[in-house]
Design an enzyme around this catalytic site. Structure first.
Site, PDB file in Angstrom:
ATOM      1  N   ASN A 129       0.821  -1.156  -0.035  1.00 31.26           N
ATOM      2  CA  ASN A 129       0.043   0.026   0.224  1.00 31.26           C
ATOM      3  C   ASN A 129       0.790   1.078   0.086  1.00 31.26           C
ATOM      4  O   ASN A 129       1.358   1.402   1.136  1.00 31.26           O
ATOM      5  CB  ASN A 129      -1.047  -0.004   1.225  1.00 31.26           C
ATOM      6  CG  ASN A 129      -2.010   1.235   1.295  1.00 31.26           C
ATOM      7  OD1 ASN A 129      -1.902   2.130   0.404  1.00 31.26           O
ATOM      8  ND2 ASN A 129      -2.641   0.964   2.150  1.00 31.26           N
ATOM      9  N   LYS A 182       3.360   1.022   3.163  1.00 29.15           N
ATOM     10  CA  LYS A 182       2.797  -0.048   3.929  1.00 29.15           C
ATOM     11  C   LYS A 182       3.092  -1.432   3.437  1.00 29.15           C
ATOM     12  O   LYS A 182       2.612  -1.441   2.310  1.00 29.15           O
ATOM     13  CB  LYS A 182       1.556   0.208   4.706  1.00 29.15           C
ATOM     14  CG  LYS A 182       1.562   1.350   5.534  1.00 29.15           C
ATOM     15  CD  LYS A 182       0.180   1.280   6.120  1.00 29.15           C
ATOM     16  CE  LYS A 182      -0.377   2.624   6.158  1.00 29.15           C
ATOM     17  NZ  LYS A 182      -1.702   3.087   6.420  1.00 29.15           N
ATOM     18  N   ARG A 222      -2.408  -2.123  -3.648  1.00 29.79           N
ATOM     19  CA  ARG A 222      -3.675  -1.389  -3.459  1.00 29.79           C
ATOM     20  C   ARG A 222      -3.470  -0.054  -4.322  1.00 29.79           C
ATOM     21  O   ARG A 222      -2.795   0.673  -4.045  1.00 29.79           O
ATOM     22  CB  ARG A 222      -3.965  -0.778  -2.013  1.00 29.79           C
ATOM     23  CG  ARG A 222      -5.104   0.214  -1.832  1.00 29.79           C
ATOM     24  CD  ARG A 222      -4.915   0.692  -0.379  1.00 29.79           C
ATOM     25  NE  ARG A 222      -5.936   1.701  -0.450  1.00 29.79           N
ATOM     26  CZ  ARG A 222      -6.054   2.857   0.007  1.00 29.79           C
ATOM     27  NH1 ARG A 222      -4.949   3.094   0.724  1.00 29.79           N
ATOM     28  NH2 ARG A 222      -7.185   3.749   0.072  1.00 29.79           N
ATOM     29  N   HIS A 253     -12.642   3.061  -0.727  1.00 27.01           N
ATOM     30  CA  HIS A 253     -12.593   1.934   0.321  1.00 27.01           C
ATOM     31  C   HIS A 253     -13.403   0.771  -0.423  1.00 27.01           C
ATOM     32  O   HIS A 253     -13.836   0.071   0.442  1.00 27.01           O
ATOM     33  CB  HIS A 253     -13.610   2.319   1.468  1.00 27.01           C
ATOM     34  CG  HIS A 253     -12.905   3.347   2.341  1.00 27.01           C
ATOM     35  ND1 HIS A 253     -13.645   4.402   3.120  1.00 27.01           N
ATOM     36  CD2 HIS A 253     -11.403   3.507   2.541  1.00 27.01           C
ATOM     37  CE1 HIS A 253     -12.592   5.129   3.709  1.00 27.01           C
ATOM     38  NE2 HIS A 253     -11.584   4.561   3.536  1.00 27.01           N
ATOM     39  N   GLY A 308     -13.170   5.095   9.837  1.00 21.72           N
ATOM     40  CA  GLY A 308     -12.038   5.147  10.293  1.00 21.72           C
ATOM     41  C   GLY A 308     -11.378   6.688  10.193  1.00 21.72           C
ATOM     42  O   GLY A 308     -12.344   7.714  10.233  1.00 21.72           O
ATOM     43  N   ARG A 317     -11.366  15.647   6.796  1.00 22.04           N
ATOM     44  CA  ARG A 317     -11.990  15.842   5.629  1.00 22.04           C
ATOM     45  C   ARG A 317     -13.372  16.434   5.797  1.00 22.04           C
ATOM     46  O   ARG A 317     -14.208  15.623   6.646  1.00 22.04           O
ATOM     47  CB  ARG A 317     -12.343  14.640   4.544  1.00 22.04           C
ATOM     48  CG  ARG A 317     -10.828  14.287   4.314  1.00 22.04           C
ATOM     49  CD  ARG A 317     -10.850  12.905   3.351  1.00 22.04           C
ATOM     50  NE  ARG A 317      -9.939  11.979   3.822  1.00 22.04           N
ATOM     51  CZ  ARG A 317      -9.845  10.732   3.526  1.00 22.04           C
ATOM     52  NH1 ARG A 317     -10.361  10.222   2.416  1.00 22.04           N
ATOM     53  NH2 ARG A 317      -8.955   9.950   4.116  1.00 22.04           N
ATOM     54  N   ASP A 372      -8.413  12.656  15.769  1.00 21.08           N
ATOM     55  CA  ASP A 372      -8.503  11.383  16.540  1.00 21.08           C
ATOM     56  C   ASP A 372      -9.809  11.563  17.323  1.00 21.08           C
ATOM     57  O   ASP A 372      -9.853  12.131  18.396  1.00 21.08           O
ATOM     58  CB  ASP A 372      -7.397  10.881  17.025  1.00 21.08           C
ATOM     59  CG  ASP A 372      -7.275   9.385  17.600  1.00 21.08           C
ATOM     60  OD1 ASP A 372      -8.387   9.134  18.185  1.00 21.08           O
ATOM     61  OD2 ASP A 372      -6.469   8.679  17.160  1.00 21.08           O
ATOM     62  N   ASN A 399     -14.896   0.150  17.266  1.00 21.33           N
ATOM     63  CA  ASN A 399     -14.409   0.385  18.749  1.00 21.33           C
ATOM     64  C   ASN A 399     -15.441   1.395  19.338  1.00 21.33           C
ATOM     65  O   ASN A 399     -15.481   1.569  20.556  1.00 21.33           O
ATOM     66  CB  ASN A 399     -13.002   1.377  18.690  1.00 21.33           C
ATOM     67  CG  ASN A 399     -11.771   0.205  18.498  1.00 21.33           C
ATOM     68  OD1 ASN A 399     -11.723  -0.778  19.263  1.00 21.33           O
ATOM     69  ND2 ASN A 399     -11.192   0.538  17.589  1.00 21.33           N
ATOM     70  N   GLU A 449      -8.169  -5.250   4.641  1.00 15.36           N
ATOM     71  CA  GLU A 449      -7.975  -5.096   3.322  1.00 15.36           C
ATOM     72  C   GLU A 449      -6.821  -5.643   2.613  1.00 15.36           C
ATOM     73  O   GLU A 449      -7.011  -6.031   1.532  1.00 15.36           O
ATOM     74  CB  GLU A 449      -7.898  -3.463   3.098  1.00 15.36           C
ATOM     75  CG  GLU A 449      -9.293  -2.719   3.268  1.00 15.36           C
ATOM     76  CD  GLU A 449      -9.075  -1.146   3.632  1.00 15.36           C
ATOM     77  OE1 GLU A 449      -8.505  -0.943   4.625  1.00 15.36           O
ATOM     78  OE2 GLU A 449      -9.370  -0.408   2.674  1.00 15.36           O
TER      79      GLU A 449
HETATM   80  P1  AMP Z   1      -8.586   3.625  10.934  1.00 17.32           P
HETATM   81  O1  AMP Z   1      -8.298   4.701  10.042  1.00 17.32           O
HETATM   82  O2  AMP Z   1      -9.551   2.646  10.387  1.00 17.32           O
HETATM   83  O3  AMP Z   1      -7.163   3.038  11.436  1.00 17.32           O
HETATM   84  O4  AMP Z   1      -9.300   4.360  12.206  1.00 17.32           O
HETATM   85  C1  AMP Z   1      -8.521   5.245  12.988  1.00 17.32           C
HETATM   86  C2  AMP Z   1      -9.508   6.016  13.749  1.00 17.32           C
HETATM   87  O5  AMP Z   1     -10.255   5.006  14.542  1.00 17.32           O
HETATM   88  C3  AMP Z   1      -8.758   6.755  14.942  1.00 17.32           C
HETATM   89  O6  AMP Z   1      -8.596   8.210  14.083  1.00 17.32           O
HETATM   90  C4  AMP Z   1      -9.544   7.247  15.978  1.00 17.32           C
HETATM   91  O7  AMP Z   1     -10.350   8.377  15.775  1.00 17.32           O
HETATM   92  C5  AMP Z   1     -10.682   5.928  15.848  1.00 17.32           C
HETATM   93  N1  AMP Z   1     -10.487   5.069  16.882  1.00 17.32           N
HETATM   94  C6  AMP Z   1      -9.607   4.028  17.211  1.00 17.32           C
HETATM   95  N2  AMP Z   1     -10.081   3.442  18.645  1.00 17.32           N
HETATM   96  C7  AMP Z   1     -11.291   4.376  18.965  1.00 17.32           C
HETATM   97  C8  AMP Z   1     -11.892   4.108  20.102  1.00 17.32           C
HETATM   98  N3  AMP Z   1     -11.685   3.182  20.922  1.00 17.32           N
HETATM   99  N4  AMP Z   1     -13.039   5.182  20.275  1.00 17.32           N
HETATM  100  C9  AMP Z   1     -13.301   5.799  19.209  1.00 17.32           C
HETATM  101  N5  AMP Z   1     -12.610   6.098  18.152  1.00 17.32           N
HETATM  102  C10 AMP Z   1     -11.501   5.008  17.985  1.00 17.32           C
END
Ligand code: AMP
Length: 398
Positions: free
Chosen positions: A7, A14, A90, A180, A210, A241, A283, A335, A384
């Site tokens: 990726n 990655k 990817r 995605h 995510g 975004r 985040d 999560n 993925e």
């Molecule tokens: P991803 O791009 O799929 O790796 O998702 C990353 C995002 O998941 C992070 O920026 C977080 O905002 C969110 N995330 C991860 N753990 C948690 C959690 N326990 N509660 C809320 N959001 C989470």
């Protein structure tokens, strides 16, 4: 048989090495600051770690560092790259050309390169990585392209067209392509499998939430609609975004602040979303913590994102005239139980009923709706890389 999954971004790469006998990850890693300095972090499945700072003027040196990590370092997992049967890439944008994964020959490489006009941040980097793989591993090593867009190629014309003058579609291919796709395909397939039904007989909504977020309506086993559009900026609010908004807000700001299209692109992609509204972070965990402390803008960002997710889910129920099952995936989807509860409770009119205990489970494949619920709701962790490896194996086995 081992498949190497790549990726690649413009300055990062990655990778995972997957043993397809048991679909286990043997090692994974990340090369960063390609073109600037260079660093690799490599982890073997048994916990051994190798990391080094090493010059990576181009992607070729990054792949050489990966080969060293895989075959010679303290965290080596194979003796030689000859053990690797193929490389799966990817690719973010396949436009209207690529309806599925394919072997990368000269024509495919050229097409991926030309599609860079539609994905300037991604496809040029993929082309660099493919060329570097040819240089590092030789032309004989099969390389397969797996596109983020191909699952969305089944959208009907009235779904993928924008209400712009038709000439922009004819001249430049401006339309919805989605993103995605590999994740939505994987998750909807797995969801049907765990429920024990044929995906072709189901109406499914997959929520990939995510740092980038998108929601897809899967009808009769195919993508019917998806929230991302011409680029992965469309849809609803993400980490940085905007998602969908009135375009005249942007032309207004551009005039007031004397901004170029590139400035607007940057603001909408990198400075907006949860980060832009909250002013705290991209985040969700940091933003939720700030909201707990009474930060109004943090709470506002959370409320906006949840509401927009709910609206997309609701609109896809309407678009498909119903829904049989909903899946949550991605870092947030897997999560954030509060978000899932909010969405499901607001779908009570459809007979959605959530099991509040099961909904506290994180990052595991689990049904979170009750047995009485008229719609099945699941957490389905996405994978993925495995989906890319499976497609790569299927293509080279043909
Ligand atoms: P991803 O791009 O799929 O790796 O998702 C990353 C995002 O998941 C992070 O920026 C977080 O905002 C969110 N995330 C991860 N753990 C948690 C959690 N326990 N509660 C809320 N959001 C989470």
């Amino acid at each position: 048989m081992k498949i190497f999954v790549v990726n690649a971004g413009s300055s990062s790469l990655k990778y995972q090495l997957i043993d397809m006998e048991n679909e286990q990850v043997l090692a994974k890693g990340l090369c960063e600051r390609i073109g600037v300095s260079g660093a690799i972090t490599h982890k073997a499945a048994d916990g051994r770690v190798y990391s080094a700072e090493t010059a990576m003027p181009t992607h070729s040196e990054a792949f050489e560092a990966v080969v060293y990590a895989l075959t010679k370092s303290d965290a080596k997992v194979i003796d030689s790259f000859d053990e690797v049967s193929a490389i799966g890439h990817r690719i973010v944008q396949g436009g209207a050309i690529f309806k599925g994964s394919c072997l990368i020959d000269d024509k495919a490489l050229n097409d991926i390169d030309e599609l860079g006009a539609l994905a300037p941040l991604h496809n040029p980097a993929h082309v660099l990585a493919i060329k570097a793989c040819i240089k590092t591993f030789g032309k004989e090593k099969p390389q397969v392209a797996v596109f983020d867009t191909s699952f969305h190629q089944t959208m009907p014309e009235h779904v993928y067209m924008f209400a712009l003058p038709y000439e922009y579609y004819e001249k430049y291919g401006v339309r919805k392509y989605g993103a995605h796709g590999t994740s939505h395909d994987f998750v909807s397939n797995r969801l049907a499998e765990v429920i024990g039904k044929d995906r072709k007989d189901m109406k499914i909504i997959t929520c990939h939430l995510g740092n980038g977020c998108s929601i897809t309506a899967v009808k009769d086993g195919k993508c019917f609609d998806t929230s991302m559009g011409f680029t992965p900026l469309d849809g609803f609010m993400m980490g940085t975004r905007t998602g969908t908004l009135d375009p005249s807000a942007l032309t207004f700001i551009a005039e007031k602040e004397n901004l170029t299209p590139a400035d607007i692109n940057h603001i909408c992609n990198k400075e907006s979303g949860v980060l832009g509204v909250s002013g705290v972070s991209n985040d969700n965990r940091d933003v939720a913590a700030a909201a707990e402390q009474g930060n109004h803008r943090a709470q506002l960002a959370i409320d906006m994102q949840r509401y927009q997710i709910l609206k997309f889910v609701g609109s896809y129920v309407a678009a498909m005239n119903g829904v049989d099952a909903i899946a949550f995936t991605g870092g947030i989807g897997e999560n954030d139980g509060e978000l899932r509860r909010y969405v499901c409770e607001n779908l009570a009119y459809l007979g959605v009923e959530i099991d509040n205990e099961k909904n506290t489970i994180r990052g595991e494949e689990v049904k979170i709706s009750t047995d009485n619920s008229k719609v099945d709701v699941y957490i389905i962790p996405t994978n993925e890389e495995l989906a890319i490896a499976r497609d790569t194996l299927a293509i080279i086995s043909k």
